[in-house]
Design a protein around this motif. Structure first.
Motif, PDB file in Angstrom:
ATOM      1  N   HIS B  63       3.588   8.910  -1.815  1.00  0.00           N
ATOM      2  CA  HIS B  63       4.072   7.533  -1.810  1.00  0.00           C
ATOM      3  C   HIS B  63       4.083   7.058  -3.259  1.00  0.00           C
ATOM      4  O   HIS B  63       3.059   6.676  -3.805  1.00  0.00           O
ATOM      5  N   PHE B  90      11.756   0.725  -0.577  1.00  0.00           N
ATOM      6  CA  PHE B  90      11.067  -0.538  -0.338  1.00  0.00           C
ATOM      7  C   PHE B  90      11.845  -1.652  -1.012  1.00  0.00           C
ATOM      8  O   PHE B  90      13.005  -1.460  -1.387  1.00  0.00           O
ATOM      9  N   GLU B 162       9.825   2.818   3.874  1.00  0.00           N
ATOM     10  CA  GLU B 162       8.679   2.228   4.543  1.00  0.00           C
ATOM     11  C   GLU B 162       9.173   1.153   5.477  1.00  0.00           C
ATOM     12  O   GLU B 162       9.876   0.249   5.043  1.00  0.00           O
ATOM     13  N   HIS B 193       4.627   0.897   6.494  1.00  0.00           N
ATOM     14  CA  HIS B 193       3.987  -0.032   5.555  1.00  0.00           C
ATOM     15  C   HIS B 193       3.216  -1.040   6.404  1.00  0.00           C
ATOM     16  O   HIS B 193       3.824  -1.760   7.188  1.00  0.00           O
ATOM     17  N   HIS B 224      -1.395   2.388   3.631  1.00  0.00           N
ATOM     18  CA  HIS B 224      -2.152   1.231   3.124  1.00  0.00           C
ATOM     19  C   HIS B 224      -3.322   0.879   4.055  1.00  0.00           C
ATOM     20  O   HIS B 224      -3.553  -0.299   4.353  1.00  0.00           O
TER      21      HIS B 224
HETATM   22 ZN   LIG Z   1       4.078  -0.436   1.294  1.00  0.00          ZN
END
Ligand SMILES: [Zn+2]
Ligand SMILES: [Zn+2]
Lengths: 320, 357
Positions: B63, B90, B162, B193, B224
């Motif tokens: 990532h 993103f 994401e 995400h 995350h």
């Molecule tokens: Zn993210």
């Protein structure tokens, strides 16, 4: 599907309409021969039936679905379905290709690249003219990943020789992605046949900036021009002043189109290069090809019928 | 107490010293702190050195928003052992106003950025998707969803991502569900995400939605994560990724503690480096710190390499042979003849500033 971004304004063709139209009809006839050729190559190396099926779908004048999306999808899947091994053509296949299209050189193509070019040809069978074909190429290039762009520009060897494609060609020459540039510029008969002089000169000079070899460019002697000679003289001076090295093939080009400065440069360099050096070898090889007798006189008489490309390929350590 | 510490104690005891470079006063407390830091660093280096032999030292950063990074970062990443990066689509910090911006962005991360990475010997893959932030612009979102199919089948696209939730709005939910269907259609894994605000409930809702749509958790990475979300994510069968942020949120030590507690199964570490404060070397630093925590080599390798390879290799677009023994055509066109296996240096022409012209 959102159509807004699909319609690019057509490049204004320089040819009269009827000439362009008949060129397109003529090209369509050759296109099917090339498609047969590519199909045979793929059959001999991989699952040609998947490829054949996709080409059939692509050629259908379908109203349903999203024909462009089908093209994107099949082109995207080609390496996964067919593999990425080298085509590795045998001698007979090479000759065959060259007989169908002089200068067509697929010696460094891979299976997926051949399939991708074949798919573009298949999709173009239902198009009305070169302008629409150029728009198709724009669409593919603008949405293409790096290997798709490489295949698309390699395919120029087989595309119509129509000014409508010049704008797309200009994007290849402008590309900052070295292998994309190389896919268009090297081993293809299209640039020498079609580029305007200023485009040609930009392309040639950029091969030096990208550290690409020059000998795989087709038509160096035919397209040599004084303007290019002037640009090369400046480039030589610029690199010399900066203490930077230069691809020795630059001497070959300069010997093909030296202006007054070019003559002086070549003679000076010849006088200053030690006998037996790499550079002297390059200068002598360059001189032998020159149309100017005074430059030819710089080189000892060589064997006749010398294959210059092979010599330059051996001489230059520049790798693609 | 180490020998050096003894010596320092004897020299300075409770006295202060002058800093040799700026002349400022260093209190005994500051001196001890400096010393602690130095020893810490030395320990890490030793642990890392024990780790490297035989392991190949290969890392994957699964990532990384490389379009935001410099060539220095690429060089440092390559030197740290990164052989492959995955660049998920993103937002750009600045909201986009038309679909053409997305088209060019997707083309950049499947095109020029792949070329740029290759110059440093790093294989570049990507995830394509509409991020939840911009899913809130309905008209734009529809146009982007329309254009996604053109990119999802491309070479080097290893996931749809994401995607997920940001503020957990209805429009985000709508785009999320539409993209889960696309992932199924294109046989792609999903990179999630998770929201930074209302994370725990947002993460749970993300998994609920995925399961309601019938998506297989074994083909999905939830990214995350933190200590609060890890357990449920692992329990429900998902891959669980941790983004190492330099100062806040998840740090290297906390990751090591999580791996100690839960083991290496389905745990992935990434840098998510982008335009913000972030560290493109987070993966190698994590490996080092895990080694310092006494985690064994196989465990560490699994977290910094093998797990990412496994899940993002599911659709066949990312294989170990890509960097160990690439196809001749890729070597010719992109990698200048280099493979990690043969130990060639990546071709970055140091003496030619004109390469990108
Ligand atoms: Zn993210
Ligand atoms: Zn991210």
């Amino acid at each position: 599907m959102n159509d807004r971004h699909r319609d690019s304004p057509p490049f204004p063709p320089d040819l009269p309409d009827h000439a362009t139209a008949s060129a397109w009809v003529h090209w369509q006839a050759s296109r099917s021969a090339w498609q047969d050729l590519l199909q045979r190559w793929l059959n001999a190396r991989t699952d040609g039936s998947w490829y054949a099926r996709q080409c059939q779908y692509l050629a259908l004048p379908t109203e349903i679905g999203r024909p462009m999306d089908l093209l994107f999808r099949t082109i995207g899947q080609a390496p996964r379905k067919l593999g990425k091994q080298d085509l590795a053509l045998n001698d007979a296949e090479r000759e065959n290709a060259n007989a169908l299209q002089a200068g067509f050189n697929a010696s460094r193509w891979s299976v997926d690249q051949a399939a991708r070019v074949g798919m573009i040809l298949a999709a173009s069978s239902r198009l009305p003219n070169s302008t629409v074909f150029a728009a198709l190429l724009d669409e593919l290039a603008n949405h293409g990943d790096i290997q798709e762009q490489i295949a698309l520009y390699q395919g120029f060897a087989l595309y119509p020789r129509d000014p409508a494609l010049l704008r797309r060609a200009g994007e290849a020459i402008r590309s900052g992605i070295r292998p994309v540039f190389a896919a268009f510029a090297l081993r293809s008969p299209w640039p020498q046949a079609m580029l305007t002089q200023s485009m040609w000169n930009q392309m040639i000079v950029k091969t030096f900036f990208l550290d690409l070899p020059l000998w795989p460019v087709q038509g160096l002697a035919e397209r040599a021009n004084e303007n290019l000679g002037e640009i090369l003289c400046d480039l030589i001076a610029e690199r010399t002043a900066a203490g930077r090295s230069l691809n020795p093939e630059i001497w070959r080009l300069l010997a093909l189109c030296p202006g007054e400065r070019g003559h002086t440069r070549l003679r000076q360099r010849h006088a200053g290069s030690p006998a037996g050096s790499h550079e002297m070898h390059a200068l002598q090889l360059a001189a032998r090809e020159s149309p100017h007798a005074d430059i030819r006189s710089l080189a000892p008489a060589g064997p006749s019928g010398i294959a210059f490309s092979d010599e330059w390929a051996q001489l230059t350590q520049w790798q693609e | 107490m180490s020998d050096i510490q003894h010596a320092i104690e004897e020299m300075f005891s409770e006295r202060s010293a002058a800093c040799p470079c700026c002349g400022a006063t260093l209190s005994p407390e500051m001196l001890r702190d400096l010393l602690r830091q130095a020893e810490h660093l030395q320990g890490e280096h030793q642990a890392f050195r024990r780790l490297t032999p035989g392991a190949g030292g290969m890392l994957i950063d699964p990532h990384a928003h490389m379009i935001a990074r410099t060539t220095d970062d690429y060089e440092a990443m390559a030197a740290s052992g990164v052989v492959a990066v995955i660049e998920p689509a993103f937002w750009l910090g600045q909201a986009r106003t038309n679909v053409g911006s997305f088209v060019d962005y997707f083309s950049t991360i499947t095109g020029f950025e792949r070329f740029r990475a290759a110059q440093f010997g790093i294989r570049h893959y990507c995830a394509i998707g509409l991020n939840p932030k911009e899913a809130n612009n309905r008209e734009l979102a529809d146009a982007v969803l329309d254009v996604l199919p053109r990119y999802l089948g491309k070479e080097g696209v290893v996931a749809l991502g994401e995607i997920g939730y940001d503020e957990q709005t209805e429009l985000e939910d709508r785009a999320f569900r539409a993209q889960i269907e696309l992932a199924k259609e294109f046989d792609l894994p999903i990179m999630i995400h998770t929201p930074h605000r209302d994370k725990k409930r947002g993460t749970r809702r993300t998994m609920d939605t995925l399961e309601a749509c019938g998506f297989d958790p074994a083909r999905c990475v939830i990214d995350h994560n933190n200590e609060e979300t890890v357990e449920e994510v692992l329990d429900r069968g998902y891959w669980c990724a941790f983004t190492i942020y330099p100062s806040t949120k998840m740090g290297n030590d906390r990751l090591a503690a999580i791996v100690e507690r839960y083991g290496p199964e389905r745990i992935i570490v990434d840098s998510a480096c982008d335009w913000g404060v972030s560290d493109p070397l987070a993966v190698s630093k994590s490996a080092r710190i895990m080694a310092q925590h006494g985690l064994d080599e196989a465990t560490i390798r699994q977290v910094v390499y093998h797990n990412a390879l496994k899940v993002y290799g599911l659709n066949g677009e990312m294989r170990e042979t890509d960097w160990l023994d690439p196809a001749p055509v890729d070597q010719r066109t992109l990698y200048g003849g280099n493979s990690v296996l043969r130990g060639q240096a990546p071709r970055v022409e140091q003496d030619n500033p004109d390469r990108i012209v």
